[in-house]
Design a protein around this motif. Structure first.
Motif, short mmCIF file in Angstrom:
data_model
loop_
_atom_site.label_atom_id
_atom_site.label_comp_id
_atom_site.label_asym_id
_atom_site.label_seq_id
_atom_site.Cartn_x
_atom_site.Cartn_y
_atom_site.Cartn_z
N GLY A 1 -3.74 5.98 3.50
CA GLY A 1 -4.46 6.69 4.56
C GLY A 1 -5.87 6.18 4.77
O GLY A 1 -6.63 6.74 5.54
N ASP B 89 0.84 -1.20 0.00
CA ASP B 89 0.00 0.00 0.00
C ASP B 89 0.88 1.25 0.00
O ASP B 89 1.77 1.39 0.82
N ASP B 90 0.61 2.15 -0.91
CA ASP B 90 1.42 3.36 -1.08
C ASP B 90 0.87 4.53 -0.28
O ASP B 90 0.43 5.53 -0.84
N ASN B 91 0.86 4.37 1.05
CA ASN B 91 0.50 5.48 1.94
C ASN B 91 -0.90 6.02 1.66
O ASN B 91 -1.10 7.23 1.55
N GLN C 285 5.06 9.15 -1.10
CA GLN C 285 4.44 8.22 -2.04
C GLN C 285 5.43 7.83 -3.13
O GLN C 285 6.22 8.63 -3.60
N GLU D 297 -5.22 -1.65 5.93
CA GLU D 297 -4.52 -2.57 6.83
C GLU D 297 -5.51 -3.37 7.68
O GLU D 297 -5.36 -4.58 7.86
N GLN E 258 3.15 -1.48 4.21
CA GLN E 258 2.57 -0.15 4.06
C GLN E 258 3.68 0.89 4.03
O GLN E 258 4.45 1.03 4.98
N ASN E 259 3.75 1.60 2.92
CA ASN E 259 4.69 2.69 2.79
C ASN E 259 4.17 3.86 3.62
O ASN E 259 3.07 4.34 3.38
N THR E 260 4.94 4.30 4.59
CA THR E 260 4.51 5.42 5.43
C THR E 260 5.29 6.69 5.11
O THR E 260 5.08 7.71 5.73
#
Length: 79
Positions: free
Chosen positions: A41, A37-39, A65, A45, A60-62
């Protein structure tokens, strides 16, 4: 033979449940599902964890992007 199903996502909480369920419904069982998942929001999850299946891996990319291509490459690198 084990294979990976790579699913790069961005704001896909509305469709990810059906996508993962379609993969899990296959008769061949020796696979892993990697969701990157590219952040987004969104609550992706939470949805992923609701499956309680060890074959599903979630990243998950936090940070900043990655864009679509970057997220695809990240997902493949996790396979």
């Amino acid at each position: 033979m084990k294979f990976s199903v790579c699913i790069p996502t961005y704001k896909s909480a509305k469709t990810i449940r059906d996508t993962i369920q379609d993969v899990l419904n296959q008769t061949y069982r020796n696979f892993e599902i990697i969701v990157s998942d590219d952040n987004s929001g969104d609550n992706i999850e939470e949805i992923i964890k609701s499956f309680k299946d060890d074959r599903i891996k979630f990243y998950q990319n936090t940070g900043q992007q990655m864009d679509c291509g970057g997220n695809q490459r990240k997902c493949l690198s996790l396979a």
